[in-house]
Design an enzyme around this catalytic site. Structure first.
Site, PDB file in Angstrom:
ATOM      1  N   PHE A  90       0.869  -1.168   0.042  1.00 32.27           N
ATOM      2  CA  PHE A  90       0.060  -0.135   0.160  1.00 32.27           C
ATOM      3  C   PHE A  90       0.694   1.195  -0.015  1.00 32.27           C
ATOM      4  CE2 PHE A  90      -2.886   3.263   1.816  1.00 32.27           C
ATOM      5  CZ  PHE A  90      -4.137   2.890   1.138  1.00 32.27           C
ATOM      6  N   ASP A 104       2.415  -5.649   8.315  1.00 35.77           N
ATOM      7  CA  ASP A 104       1.289  -4.564   8.172  1.00 35.77           C
ATOM      8  C   ASP A 104       0.110  -5.552   8.050  1.00 35.77           C
ATOM      9  OD1 ASP A 104      -0.805  -3.043   7.703  1.00 35.77           O
ATOM     10  OD2 ASP A 104       0.364  -1.606   6.701  1.00 35.77           O
ATOM     11  N   TYR A 123     -10.398   0.267  11.551  1.00 40.03           N
ATOM     12  CA  TYR A 123     -11.833   0.858  10.952  1.00 40.03           C
ATOM     13  C   TYR A 123     -12.024  -0.133   9.871  1.00 40.03           C
ATOM     14  CZ  TYR A 123      -8.011   2.988   7.992  1.00 40.03           C
ATOM     15  OH  TYR A 123      -6.894   3.307   7.229  1.00 40.03           O
ATOM     16  N   LYS A 124     -11.239  -1.116   9.447  1.00 38.81           N
ATOM     17  CA  LYS A 124     -11.181  -1.883   8.274  1.00 38.81           C
ATOM     18  C   LYS A 124     -12.236  -3.063   8.789  1.00 38.81           C
ATOM     19  CE  LYS A 124      -7.808  -0.291   5.510  1.00 38.81           C
ATOM     20  NZ  LYS A 124      -6.492  -0.517   5.057  1.00 38.81           N
ATOM     21  N   ARG A 171     -13.278  -4.052  -6.436  1.00 36.95           N
ATOM     22  CA  ARG A 171     -12.838  -4.740  -5.252  1.00 36.95           C
ATOM     23  C   ARG A 171     -14.015  -5.031  -4.259  1.00 36.95           C
ATOM     24  NH1 ARG A 171      -8.599  -2.336  -0.934  1.00 36.95           N
ATOM     25  NH2 ARG A 171     -10.095  -0.961  -0.657  1.00 36.95           N
TER      26      ARG A 171
HETATM   27  C1  LIG Z   1      -5.650   0.993   5.007  1.00 35.12           C
HETATM   28  C2  LIG Z   1      -4.324   0.908   4.815  1.00 35.12           C
HETATM   29  C3  LIG Z   1      -3.462   2.086   5.409  1.00 35.12           C
HETATM   30  C4  LIG Z   1      -4.115   3.102   5.963  1.00 35.12           C
HETATM   31  O1  LIG Z   1      -3.346   4.031   6.488  1.00 35.12           O
HETATM   32  P1  LIG Z   1      -3.889   5.139   7.312  1.00 35.12           P
HETATM   33  O2  LIG Z   1      -2.846   5.844   8.225  1.00 35.12           O
HETATM   34  O3  LIG Z   1      -5.039   4.537   8.244  1.00 35.12           O
HETATM   35  O4  LIG Z   1      -4.812   6.092   6.455  1.00 35.12           O
HETATM   36  C5  LIG Z   1      -2.163   1.848   5.396  1.00 35.12           C
HETATM   37  N1  LIG Z   1      -1.572   0.549   5.026  1.00 35.12           N
HETATM   38  C6  LIG Z   1      -2.440  -0.318   4.483  1.00 35.12           C
HETATM   39  C7  LIG Z   1      -1.455  -1.649   4.162  1.00 35.12           C
HETATM   40  C8  LIG Z   1      -3.479  -0.313   4.515  1.00 35.12           C
HETATM   41  O5  LIG Z   1      -4.360  -1.375   3.697  1.00 35.12           O
END
Ligand SMILES: *Cc1c(COP(=O)(O)O)cnc(C)c1O
Length: 398
Positions: A113, A184, A209-210, A357
């Protein structure tokens, strides 16, 4: 056996909506409004500043951290919640580099990401000490672990394709080579069974939050292996990580041997109020049941879409054990098609350049939702509804 009709009844999803985006932002637990109301009226209003003690606010980073930890296989006392995932990535990688001071390579992959990669870029710039970020194809990560590597920072489940890294193999090789691993778990936590303790990972981070349904902006989490707790460097050395925050010393001394050292500053207590009831739902869930159900529903979805939606191709991994809990399809007109689906109350999301998705979240998704999603997609493609002008405009968030 987990009763998924029971978990479903614990969410308040708008009538007629098929919500296939719990991998990005979970829906609202029914208990959330009351929890927020309780927090406002019985905590903030009545206690005001006393609440830090009387309502346990100060240690919610840890009490909620332990509840999250339990869901990712972390022993008690090794996980805290707070801040955002981007910050936790920065914190973990920075702490990892400090553990291997003689090496200069950070290894990730080009499917990670972007924010994870961006945070590392910023960290390298800040350190200005010859660091290098390597991002091979995800399949090449294992082979790229060498004795040059200080920190491996990878996301277990790919946010686009759902492909899962082999955590065990990567951790074992990393440790053999003297490298530190930061996982992560953004798309793993609450999606599939994870055992950070059993696998002895060094660090793990993720968000709530996911799949954990803590609400937009809900806190992130960080886990540190117990064996590192005395030596891990809290480079974001805020007062919440101090040995004695209320001594108000002018010099920083990290809390010895405890996960508090990964706290930073005052967290959003209002957000904790919701997270607490969102986590209650998980008391009714067995992660293996969850994965089994997710695989059943995903396989059904993939099979039906491939059979009935022309031009739409599955973009993920066939082996269900090698993927997370979302499925992705490529379609040339993916963006417009997703907008047309959303107009019909089938909610997924779009990831550039052409990926549609869908999160498969058995806590509140069943077969009927899968059938509705496929029927709707089939009609949109047959009738070329996606061509309509109103489906072409791009929002700020896709
Ligand atoms: C959703 C997601 C994020 C989001 O980071 P935020 O700081 O919460 O905006 C980061 N890394 C991964 C791999 C994600 O899936």
């Amino acid at each position: 056996m987990t009763d998924f009709s029971k978990t479903r009844s614990m969410f308040d999803i708008p009538d007629g909506m098929t919500y296939l985006n719990g991998n990005s932002l979970g829906p609202m637990p029914k208990a959330a409004p009351e929890a927020m109301d309780r927090f406002l009226k019985d905590e903030w209003r009545t206690e005001i500043i006393k609440g830090w003690n009387t309502k346990g606010w100060f240690m919610q980073t840890n009490t909620l951290g332990d509840r999250v930890g339990k869901l990712i296989g972390a022993p008690a006392g090794t996980t805290v919640v707070g801040d955002t995932l981007s910050i936790k990535v920065f914190q973990a990688v920075s702490a990892g580099l400090a553990l291997v001071p003689d090496r200069r390579v950070i290894l990730s992959d080009n499917g990670n990401f972007p924010t994870d990669l961006y945070m590392v870029e910023g960290l390298m710039k800040l350190k200005d000490d010859g660091y290098e970020l390597r991002i091979p194809d995800p399949e090449m990560v294992l082979d790229s672990i060498t004795e040059e590597v200080a920190v491996i920072m990878v996301t277990e489940v790919d946010y686009r394709t759902g492909r899962k890294h082999d955590m065990k193999a990567i951790i074992e090789k990393a440790h053999k080579c003297g490298a530190v691993v930061v996982w992560d778990l953004a798309h793993s936590a609450g999606a599939i069974p994870v055992d950070v303790g059993g696998l002895d990972t060094d660090f793990a981070v993720g968000c709530t939050y996911k799949y954990f349904n803590g609400g937009p902006g809900a806190p992130a989490f960080i886990h540190v292996a117990q064996r590192l707790m005395d030596v891990v460097e809290p480079s974001l050395s805020g007062w919440y990580a101090h040995e004695a925050p209320f001594a108000f010393d002018t010099d920083f001394r990290p809390m010895p041997g405890a996960i508090e050292r990964m706290r930073i500053g005052t967290p959003s207590i209002a957000s904790f109020a919701i997270l607490e009831v969102a986590l209650d739902i998980w008391d009714h869930v067995d992660m293996n049941d969850l994965q089994e159900r997710s695989i059943e529903l995903s396989n059904l979805f993939i099979k039906e879409v491939e059979a009935r939606c022309e031009g739409v191709t599955y973009a993920g991994i066939r082996d269900p054990q090698a993927r997370g809990s979302h499925v992705s399809f490529r379609f040339e007109h993916g963006y417009a098609c997703m907008q047309a689906l959303i107009a019909e109350k089938v909610i997924g999301d779009f990831r550039a350049p052409n990926v549609m998705r869908f999160g498969i979240t058995p806590l509140f998704i069943g077969e009927a939702d899968i059938h509705k999603a496929v029927d709707t997609m089939e009609a949109i493609i047959k009738n070329e509804t996606w061509r309509e002008d109103r489906f072409q405009a791009r929002g700020l968030v896709t």
